[in-house]
Design a protein around this motif. Structure first.
Motif, PDB file in Angstrom:
ATOM      1  N   UNK A 115      38.806  -4.153  21.988  1.00  0.00           N
ATOM      2  CA  UNK A 115      39.231  -3.592  20.705  1.00  0.00           C
ATOM      3  C   UNK A 115      38.522  -2.271  20.421  1.00  0.00           C
ATOM      4  N   UNK A 116      38.900  -1.629  19.336  1.00  0.00           N
ATOM      5  CA  UNK A 116      38.392  -0.285  19.041  1.00  0.00           C
ATOM      6  C   UNK A 116      36.896  -0.279  18.749  1.00  0.00           C
ATOM      7  N   UNK A 117      36.386  -1.350  18.151  1.00  0.00           N
ATOM      8  CA  UNK A 117      34.944  -1.393  17.883  1.00  0.00           C
ATOM      9  C   UNK A 117      34.156  -1.471  19.194  1.00  0.00           C
ATOM     10  N   UNK A 118      34.584  -2.328  20.108  1.00  0.00           N
ATOM     11  CA  UNK A 118      33.881  -2.440  21.405  1.00  0.00           C
ATOM     12  C   UNK A 118      34.007  -1.138  22.178  1.00  0.00           C
ATOM     13  N   UNK A 119      35.171  -0.501  22.135  1.00  0.00           N
ATOM     14  CA  UNK A 119      35.317   0.806  22.785  1.00  0.00           C
ATOM     15  C   UNK A 119      34.329   1.793  22.180  1.00  0.00           C
ATOM     16  N   UNK A 153      14.257   3.074  19.950  1.00  0.00           N
ATOM     17  CA  UNK A 153      14.527   2.734  18.557  1.00  0.00           C
ATOM     18  C   UNK A 153      16.011   2.810  18.201  1.00  0.00           C
ATOM     19  N   UNK A 154      16.831   3.251  19.129  1.00  0.00           N
ATOM     20  CA  UNK A 154      18.260   3.443  18.850  1.00  0.00           C
ATOM     21  C   UNK A 154      19.023   2.145  19.095  1.00  0.00           C
ATOM     22  N   UNK A 155      19.703   1.671  18.076  1.00  0.00           N
ATOM     23  CA  UNK A 155      20.501   0.450  18.141  1.00  0.00           C
ATOM     24  C   UNK A 155      21.977   0.846  18.121  1.00  0.00           C
ATOM     25  N   UNK A 162      27.369   1.647  11.076  1.00  0.00           N
ATOM     26  CA  UNK A 162      27.177   2.646  10.026  1.00  0.00           C
ATOM     27  C   UNK A 162      28.174   3.794  10.171  1.00  0.00           C
ATOM     28  N   UNK A 163      28.380   4.267  11.381  1.00  0.00           N
ATOM     29  CA  UNK A 163      29.287   5.400  11.600  1.00  0.00           C
ATOM     30  C   UNK A 163      30.710   5.030  11.201  1.00  0.00           C
TER      31      UNK A 163
END
Length: 177
Positions: A115-119, A153-155, A162-163
């Motif tokens: 789906x678009x979120x996983x992409x 520190x980047x998740x 958030x984006x």
């Protein structure tokens, strides 16, 4: 008279990794996800979607200044992003060149098994890898160390959440390029 279905021509169909197919005329430029007959949603990307769909425009600008493209597609953009995804996931991404079909409004389309979120998460992960590779070629070892520390520190999931929540897909950076 019915028009023949010619690959890359008018009336093209995409054979999805799930086994279903979709007619390109069922996809429009504003679509970012397709609810498939298989029961899953598949991400949809067209060449007119800006790369800022996935990352902030300032980062797109940095990538355009940094990444040297060796093709006729011009500056670094969505076509390059999706090329990276296709290279990494060849069995889970399908694409079609429909530049001869003036009815769709785009020249290239990609659909994914996810789906678009996983992409979105995959694109961010791959762009981080691309940036890490670029930093590793810098003559400054401190830059690489700093980048690696920052990435600890980047998740990715939190960034994407958030984006996607804050992103304005109707802004000036969402015009066709």
């Amino acid at each position: 008279m019915a028009e023949p279905r010619v690959p890359g021509g008018r009336g093209a169909e995409l054979d999805l990794p799930c086994g279903e197919s979709v007619h390109v005329h069922d996809l429009d430029m504003g679509m970012r996800e397709y609810d498939c007959a298989c029961g899953d949603s598949h991400a949809v990307v067209t060449d007119v979607h800006p790369p800022s769909r996935f990352v902030p425009e300032f980062l797109v600008s940095v990538l355009r200044e940094t990444v040297d493209t060796a093709d006729d597609m011009g500056e670094f953009g969505t076509t390059h992003v999706m090329g990276i995804v296709l290279e990494e996931f060849p069995e889970q991404v399908v694409s079609e060149n429909v530049e001869d079909d003036q009815d769709v409004g785009y020249a290239l389309v990609w659909m994914t098994d996810f789906d678009s979120r996983r992409l979105h998460e995959i694109v961010v992960e791959l762009l981080v890898e691309l940036m890490e590779h670029a930093v590793s070629h810098a003559e400054n070892s401190d830059a690489m160390t700093q980048f690696e520390e920052d990435m600890l520190d980047f998740d990715v999931e939190a960034f994407v959440e958030q984006y996607r929540r804050e992103r304005d897909f109707t802004g000036p950076n969402d015009t066709a390029r």
